[in-house]
Design an enzyme around this catalytic site. Sequence first.
Site, short mmCIF file in Angstrom:
data_model
loop_
_atom_site.label_atom_id
_atom_site.label_comp_id
_atom_site.label_asym_id
_atom_site.label_seq_id
_atom_site.Cartn_x
_atom_site.Cartn_y
_atom_site.Cartn_z
CB SER A 193 34.28 40.05 43.20
OG SER A 193 35.14 38.98 43.51
CG ASP B 195 32.66 33.40 38.93
OD1 ASP B 195 33.64 32.84 39.46
OD2 ASP B 195 32.11 34.42 39.40
CG HIS C 214 34.92 36.54 39.17
ND1 HIS C 214 33.81 36.27 39.94
CD2 HIS C 214 35.70 37.37 39.91
CE1 HIS C 214 33.92 36.92 41.09
NE2 HIS C 214 35.05 37.58 41.10
#
Length: 329
Positions: free
Chosen positions: A185, A270, A302
Amino acid sequence: MASRALLALLMVVLCSSLASALRSRASDPNMEVKFDFTPFLIQYKSGRVQRLMGTTVVAPSVDARTGVASKDVVVDQSTGLAVRLYRPRHRGGRLPVLIYFHGGAFVVESAFDPVYHDYLNALAAKAGVIAVSVNYRLAPEHPLPAAYNDSWTVLKWVVADMHRGADSWLAKRGDMSRLFVAGDSAGGNIAHNLAMRAGQHGGARIHGVALLDPYFLGTYVDPAAQKAWGFICAGRYGMEHPYVNPMALPAAAWRRLGSSRVLMTVSDLDRLGPWQRAYVDALRGSGWPGQAQLYVTPGEGHCYFLNNLESPKAAMHMATLAAFINRTT
Ligand SMILES: *[C@@H]1O[C@H](CO)[C@@H](O)[C@H](O)[C@H]1NC(C)=O
């Protein structure tokens, strides 16, 4: 009758005291919301920041399950920048070195969070790496480029530490010809920008970059995502800035990415997926003389792979990262 009048009076008193309580609450800068970044945090007008997740910390240890040892080292006294080092049980020979950046939208989590501690213990054991998990500074107290600067500081520290000898795990066991940077991320965003900087300014040769569901955005995103990015960098960089939108990079800049191998992982549910796939396309199309690998997990969201490490998909994800690090060709 009398009791009804009393009740009415009581209601008036109650309402007015409630209203004044609300008024004082609203004018209390410690309670007035300046920026609502739920589910991560809330910033109040007073400047107080309330983090809603990622605040639990665990001590370094010898992990009972994997035998991986960890310890914390302060890298920069002036900022308090620290790393958590992970060292697998000895198996002879030197090991690849992996610099890892945790996720959390640039505003929450730490290298000391139990989720990341478990993940890095498992990864160090599975991939057989010395891992350097970076506790970079967070926004909004330290907006970007603070985290980018910290990543550069750690890269230089790792290179220097290799020559420090004595009780340095990196000097004793690390192989700098197999240096990797990775992150999930926001941490994937940091890993990418670190590799770009290393490619442009030297510093170290990075063997491979692993971008795990990285945080990249394009110019056309929803207003909430734009506001969030503005919050993270204190308005310093627009949505078209290559820090957040690498697709804005010219081909010549892609070709200077300081690594010859890239692994991109995408979790199919995601909403950042399109930007992650566009990154791989741009890199491959730029004439960059390296190899980009795209790994897609169907039916997952995600950064699913940080949790339930034993689940088949998370285990496959980690095995893919370990194979990327240990590939010999
Ligand atoms: C980041 O590094 C640049 C260049 O070295 C420096 O000018 C800037 O003040 C640094 N910012 C932070 C927040 O560390």
